[in-house]
Design a protein around this motif. Sequence first.
Motif, PDB file in Angstrom:
ATOM      1  N   VAL A 117      91.380 -75.143  18.248  1.00  0.00           N
ATOM      2  CA  VAL A 117      92.070 -74.138  17.448  1.00  0.00           C
ATOM      3  C   VAL A 117      92.142 -72.858  18.269  1.00  0.00           C
ATOM      4  O   VAL A 117      91.112 -72.330  18.699  1.00  0.00           O
ATOM      5  N   VAL A 118      93.358 -72.380  18.491  1.00  0.00           N
ATOM      6  CA  VAL A 118      93.559 -71.204  19.330  1.00  0.00           C
ATOM      7  C   VAL A 118      93.638 -69.964  18.445  1.00  0.00           C
ATOM      8  O   VAL A 118      94.552 -69.836  17.623  1.00  0.00           O
ATOM      9  N   VAL A 119      92.654 -69.068  18.598  1.00  0.00           N
ATOM     10  CA  VAL A 119      92.574 -67.893  17.735  1.00  0.00           C
ATOM     11  C   VAL A 119      92.801 -66.637  18.567  1.00  0.00           C
ATOM     12  O   VAL A 119      92.095 -66.414  19.549  1.00  0.00           O
ATOM     13  N   PRO A 120      93.788 -65.816  18.202  1.00  0.00           N
ATOM     14  CA  PRO A 120      94.057 -64.607  18.976  1.00  0.00           C
ATOM     15  C   PRO A 120      93.114 -63.452  18.643  1.00  0.00           C
ATOM     16  O   PRO A 120      92.467 -63.447  17.591  1.00  0.00           O
ATOM     17  N   HIS A 121      93.074 -62.499  19.549  1.00  0.00           N
ATOM     18  CA  HIS A 121      92.207 -61.333  19.385  1.00  0.00           C
ATOM     19  C   HIS A 121      92.442 -60.613  18.070  1.00  0.00           C
ATOM     20  O   HIS A 121      91.493 -60.201  17.402  1.00  0.00           O
ATOM     21  N   ARG A 122      93.701 -60.427  17.702  1.00  0.00           N
ATOM     22  CA  ARG A 122      93.978 -59.583  16.536  1.00  0.00           C
ATOM     23  C   ARG A 122      93.334 -60.144  15.274  1.00  0.00           C
ATOM     24  O   ARG A 122      92.997 -59.395  14.360  1.00  0.00           O
ATOM     25  N   ASN A 123      93.141 -61.461  15.217  1.00  0.00           N
ATOM     26  CA  ASN A 123      92.523 -62.051  14.027  1.00  0.00           C
ATOM     27  C   ASN A 123      91.077 -61.598  13.863  1.00  0.00           C
ATOM     28  O   ASN A 123      90.613 -61.356  12.752  1.00  0.00           O
ATOM     29  N   VAL A 124      90.372 -61.525  15.001  1.00  0.00           N
ATOM     30  CA  VAL A 124      88.968 -61.098  14.929  1.00  0.00           C
ATOM     31  C   VAL A 124      88.917 -59.644  14.463  1.00  0.00           C
ATOM     32  O   VAL A 124      88.072 -59.276  13.613  1.00  0.00           O
ATOM     33  N   GLY A 125      89.827 -58.837  14.971  1.00  0.00           N
ATOM     34  CA  GLY A 125      89.894 -57.443  14.526  1.00  0.00           C
ATOM     35  C   GLY A 125      90.184 -57.356  13.036  1.00  0.00           C
ATOM     36  O   GLY A 125      89.587 -56.554  12.307  1.00  0.00           O
ATOM     37  N   ALA A 126      91.089 -58.218  12.575  1.00  0.00           N
ATOM     38  CA  ALA A 126      91.437 -58.215  11.147  1.00  0.00           C
ATOM     39  C   ALA A 126      90.241 -58.633  10.294  1.00  0.00           C
ATOM     40  O   ALA A 126      90.019 -58.087   9.206  1.00  0.00           O
ATOM     41  N   LEU A 127      89.471 -59.590  10.802  1.00  0.00           N
ATOM     42  CA  LEU A 127      88.283 -60.029  10.068  1.00  0.00           C
ATOM     43  C   LEU A 127      87.305 -58.876   9.896  1.00  0.00           C
ATOM     44  O   LEU A 127      86.736 -58.667   8.814  1.00  0.00           O
ATOM     45  N   MET A 128      87.124 -58.106  10.976  1.00  0.00           N
ATOM     46  CA  MET A 128      86.200 -56.987  10.882  1.00  0.00           C
ATOM     47  C   MET A 128      86.764 -55.888   9.987  1.00  0.00           C
ATOM     48  O   MET A 128      86.041 -55.259   9.222  1.00  0.00           O
ATOM     49  N   ALA A 129      88.084 -55.682  10.061  1.00  0.00           N
ATOM     50  CA  ALA A 129      88.703 -54.672   9.187  1.00  0.00           C
ATOM     51  C   ALA A 129      88.528 -55.061   7.719  1.00  0.00           C
ATOM     52  O   ALA A 129      88.357 -54.214   6.852  1.00  0.00           O
ATOM     53  N   ALA A 130      88.537 -56.368   7.475  1.00  0.00           N
ATOM     54  CA  ALA A 130      88.461 -56.844   6.088  1.00  0.00           C
ATOM     55  C   ALA A 130      87.053 -56.757   5.518  1.00  0.00           C
ATOM     56  O   ALA A 130      86.880 -56.754   4.306  1.00  0.00           O
ATOM     57  N   THR A 131      86.058 -56.730   6.386  1.00  0.00           N
ATOM     58  CA  THR A 131      84.682 -56.847   5.894  1.00  0.00           C
ATOM     59  C   THR A 131      83.809 -55.623   6.136  1.00  0.00           C
ATOM     60  O   THR A 131      82.833 -55.413   5.414  1.00  0.00           O
ATOM     61  N   THR A 132      84.113 -54.839   7.163  1.00  0.00           N
ATOM     62  CA  THR A 132      83.190 -53.780   7.579  1.00  0.00           C
ATOM     63  C   THR A 132      82.855 -52.814   6.447  1.00  0.00           C
ATOM     64  O   THR A 132      81.690 -52.530   6.176  1.00  0.00           O
ATOM     65  N   GLU A 133      83.905 -52.365   5.775  1.00  0.00           N
ATOM     66  CA  GLU A 133      83.662 -51.355   4.742  1.00  0.00           C
ATOM     67  C   GLU A 133      82.931 -51.964   3.556  1.00  0.00           C
ATOM     68  O   GLU A 133      81.928 -51.439   3.085  1.00  0.00           O
ATOM     69  N   ASP A 134      83.415 -53.105   3.086  1.00  0.00           N
ATOM     70  CA  ASP A 134      82.819 -53.733   1.907  1.00  0.00           C
ATOM     71  C   ASP A 134      81.350 -54.083   2.156  1.00  0.00           C
ATOM     72  O   ASP A 134      80.513 -53.916   1.274  1.00  0.00           O
ATOM     73  N   MET A 135      81.056 -54.546   3.341  1.00  0.00           N
ATOM     74  CA  MET A 135      79.674 -54.962   3.628  1.00  0.00           C
ATOM     75  C   MET A 135      78.874 -53.840   4.278  1.00  0.00           C
ATOM     76  O   MET A 135      77.713 -54.041   4.608  1.00  0.00           O
ATOM     77  N   ARG A 136      79.493 -52.696   4.452  1.00  0.00           N
ATOM     78  CA  ARG A 136      78.843 -51.518   5.056  1.00  0.00           C
ATOM     79  C   ARG A 136      78.140 -51.903   6.360  1.00  0.00           C
ATOM     80  O   ARG A 136      76.980 -51.612   6.587  1.00  0.00           O
ATOM     81  N   LEU A 137      78.904 -52.599   7.208  1.00  0.00           N
ATOM     82  CA  LEU A 137      78.354 -53.028   8.486  1.00  0.00           C
ATOM     83  C   LEU A 137      78.332 -51.827   9.435  1.00  0.00           C
ATOM     84  O   LEU A 137      79.305 -51.080   9.507  1.00  0.00           O
TER      85      LEU A 137
END
Lengths: 274, 969
Positions: free
Chosen positions: B527-547
């Motif tokens: 499965v080929v995953v681009p960089h922007r997806n990882v950034g999006a994952l962090m954007a989606a979780t950082t605030e909610d999980m107060r990482l």
Amino acid sequence: MRLSQKTALVTGAARGLGRACALRFAEEGADLVLLDVAADIADVPYPLGTPDQLEATARLCRERGASVLAARADVRQQKDVDAVVADALDRFGRIDVLVNNAGIAAPSGKAVHEITEDEWGVMLDVDLSGAWRTIKAVVPSMAKQRSGSIVNISSTAGLVGYRYFAGYVAAKHGLIGLTRAAALDYAALQIRVNALCPGQVREEPTLEGRMLSEVARSLGVAPEDQETAFLESQPMNALVNPEDVSSAALWLASDDARQVTGSVVTVDGGFSTR
Amino acid sequence: MSTRISPPPTAGPGSAAAFFAGTTFDARPARACHGLVRRMPEGLTADRIAERLAAAQESGALPADLRLWVEDVATAAADPASEALRVREASRATRHDGRLRAVLLSYADGVVDLVLVAHRRAADSAGLDLVGRILAGAADDTERLTLPGDLPRHTAADAAPPAWGMGDPRRTGVTGAVRIGPVAIAPQSAAPVLLAATALLLARYADRDRTVGLLAVDRADRDRFAAVDLPVDDGTPLVDLVRHAENALASAAPVSADRPVPAVGIVVLSEQDEGYRPFLELPFPVTFTWDPRRDGTHVGRLDYDEAALHPEAAEQLARHVGRLTALVGAKPDDAFGDRTPVSGDVELMTDEERAALLDLGRPQPAPLRPATTVHAAFARRAAERPGATALSDATRELTYAQLDEAATRMSAALAERGAGPGTFVGVCMDRDTDLVVTLLAVLKTGAAYVPMDPRYPVERLRYTTEDAGLRLVVTTLDEFPAADGVTAVHPGALTGSTAATPAPADDPDAPAYVIYTSGSTGKPKGVVVPHRNVGALMAATTEDMRLGPDDVWTLFHSSSFDFSVWEIWGCLLTGGHLVVVPYWVSRSPEEFHALLVQRRVTVLSQTPSAFASLRDVHLNQQQSLALRLVVFGGEPLDVRSLELWFRREPHDRCRLVNMFGITETTVHVTTSTVTPVEVAAGSRSVGTALPGWTLSVRDARGRVQPLGVPGEIYVGGAGVADRYLNRPELTAERFVDDRLTGERAYRSGDLGRLRPGGRLDHLGRIDDQVKVRGFRIELGEIRSVLLDDPTVSAGAVVLNQGDGDAAGVRLDAYVVLRPSGSVAEVRRRLREVLPEHMVPATLTAVPGIPLTVNGKVDRAKLPEPDQLPAAEAATGAAPAAEEGAPAQEGLADVVLRAWRATLGPEVGPDDDFFDLGGNSLLAVRLSAALRREGLQSVPLRDLYLQPTAARLAEHLTARQAAEAGTGRP
């Protein structure tokens, strides 16, 4: 409305505490089956409820929005009681609450050895066996419903002795025993059985009750003196009002008391705790 | 419904026992009753009506036992109190023996209403009508009330509520209602049309129970109370539906007490009658009542019990039934032109409904953050806090600046060896700090990393290397499988480069990593995953999980499992400290727990089965954890397993988040915070889509499924991967352009249902892809390896759920052997090719693989698996020690007993733990069993090194001797 969609059968409903309970239940949405002997009984030395009084209770219940079936029956006759219960089931389909309120205060005023066979017999037949007969009549339908609340109106005389009232005291003690045994018999069928023990209840003119007067008469004192005597022995220094008793009956009848069975609830201003 | 009553102790001929045993519970007397309210003609008094009754009884028109009750009402007929009384009277069931009750309500203003209620056995609807007419003086002299015959008692239990209804059992008895229509239906065909529409709906909702309850009230004919089975599937032509319904109605079985009352039913009235009440209590938990109107249309009403239907499901159901009824009631060609439409063609939803459901799967907008690469985001963190600890293992600790510098240096060396934008670099290393340095270094070159677990068999490593077309593999393995044109290099050889630092490529759309997952073709796929997806994952979780920088994370999972992507980059892109957990520690809950305590870990990611072991260790210890967040992933979470955990760790101190995810959608898709409320409710929800992610549930044709109806989970939005590496056809099949949303979506192959509020229930795999201990396994892949064996002519692999706990889940394989084959040889070859977690726990030779008519493996006809491979190996093995003679019991016997307690009674002393289906969870249990036998704690490492009972016993004996020699206790 704590009794909406429920049907309650009240014995001794023509006047007094029976009327108080019926009216209170009607206000809470119940339909009512009113049962009273509405006649005098030999050996009972004071006038009992009348057909007019029974009809008056029915009218007062209807004014409170209830449907009513009023019937005359003597709780000393099983077939009379059975017939009223059969009619009630035809009319309302179910009986959810039974209040065993029918009772007599006299013949009293004698020491134990002076009581006659007839006097002893009528007291136990009405005050104790009457409740047993109505329970017999309603339990089969309550069992099919897997629900029901039976409230037996006992008395502080079911908890302590009173001089010159041996028959009454024995019957009311017996009623508590019946309550506890029946609670165990029917717990698995979700039928609850509880006893309510009022202290001396103030007579309220609209209810036309006679209990306090008859106790006083049996003792040969004026009703006012009897009131005074009771007040002195009452920790809360006030007679019990009829609505105090009907409130407790309403609670035991309602689903608010769904885990209450076999209990003895006193409404006596603390009298029996002395 | 019935309740078991304990009989009194006197079970003899006494009446008590008979009474208790004989009193049946009639829970719903009102269900079998119906009622009618008739206003009596003006001037007709109660007394006059009573005379009519007496006359009718005299003539035999009405039964002699019919009584007339008169109720004097204190208020006028129009008074609200009178209305309340009327409704109460008309909803009052008759007593259980099923009489007809007649009550006159005599109002204060002289108006009189007759209220009739009857059990259906006492009178049908025509009968009620007749009684009303006789007492009103409107009947013919010749009419007689006849009993409707012996209708069965309606006391059966209800069928299970439909799964799509999403009802709440705690709401039993609470009812709701929704109006439907009006819908045009020709009156004479109303019943078959309504039945056909309802059956069609159940089919489209994929309900397992397609029986429709029917209460048909017909003044001209007899009322009928029936259960109807009308088979409908997606291929049923609509033109046939109504005809089939007519046939089904003709042969419908009456509802009887020995069959459950259908959960869904319809009440069809033959004419409009405002005073008629067809039921006093819902005859079916989900009841549609259809009233004909004078203009030829029908008006429907859905009454439901909230134990069976969620109110939103009810609203939706009412809409769909209305639409299907109109469709079935219309001439088919009106709606579909010249095609012959089938049931599956029917559109349940309007565009608005569909749009609303798609919006539900997109609960939050994507956070606005510029797309970036993983290494650029890391560089920013490193520039912000260069001195902060970034990474550590047992022997080494790196600050952000040190990690950045080490990776930069290594990236130069990698670039020298050809790594750069557009290339893939294999990384096959055990978990340590070097692994993380290497992954970051690969990204810095602009290449994507292809992680490989060094514990995988050589064949699997070779396959991955070839499939990904790797030219360069960074590995600590000395024996990395050689292949033409592949350079395997030790990370230690990549540190000393003096070449100029290459400019970091910064293309967010470039691949960041390729992770291999099980493939239904029998081969793993990248499965080929681009960089922007990882950034999006962090954007989606950082605030909610107060990482943030105060967090300490673990790297627990293999880099070949994408949970590690979350662990590594979730930590390093939010400034946290990543503690690398060595393999041996990750296998031992005790050691891992000690690590969590010692390193003050705050953010932990775990599969539920691994967490269960950790939880048990934690609950037996006093040491406190610094955890503030646990993220579950990798397999379904049974929330009930968390009850004990919450008693020790309140949810407001340590938040537990369950996340459903797929490699193809960048680790996670949904998030659901689990609290004791969810635990108490036994919630199966995996929550709502992450901000930027979208999800929807589709049928086999790609249409959006209604709320509650299961279908394939489609995932769209910021997490969708690029493609399967070198698999254009599979990519086209699974990564689709979604015509409904206009976006790219991944067809997960997972089964789910959407709940009100956009929460998703995950219901498993559509095909036979399974998860065992967190590993996603395609059974077909194992089967194809089995079939690769020249001695195997046929094979099947099935998932065995065991007794329901995670450690008991195992794979059972069945093979048909050629004459030369042996089970032991097949097993040996499987182990050469498959990773440990994919090797079936049992392997059984059968004469043939049983198939269903559809050509699928008939699991039910497969034999019980050969207990364990011990059975086949036993011929040469020494017989197990006999029971008894405890005085002579040696250490070997004690050890063997613990093995048998854990792994089964047939285990011999020389059976290999892993051949016996042993896994890490069973290893923990074995360790506990050994402790119970009074042995010293056996480190898990010893179990792995001494994988038979006999060898372990030898090892322990030697250890005891050594300890005795050194004087240790």
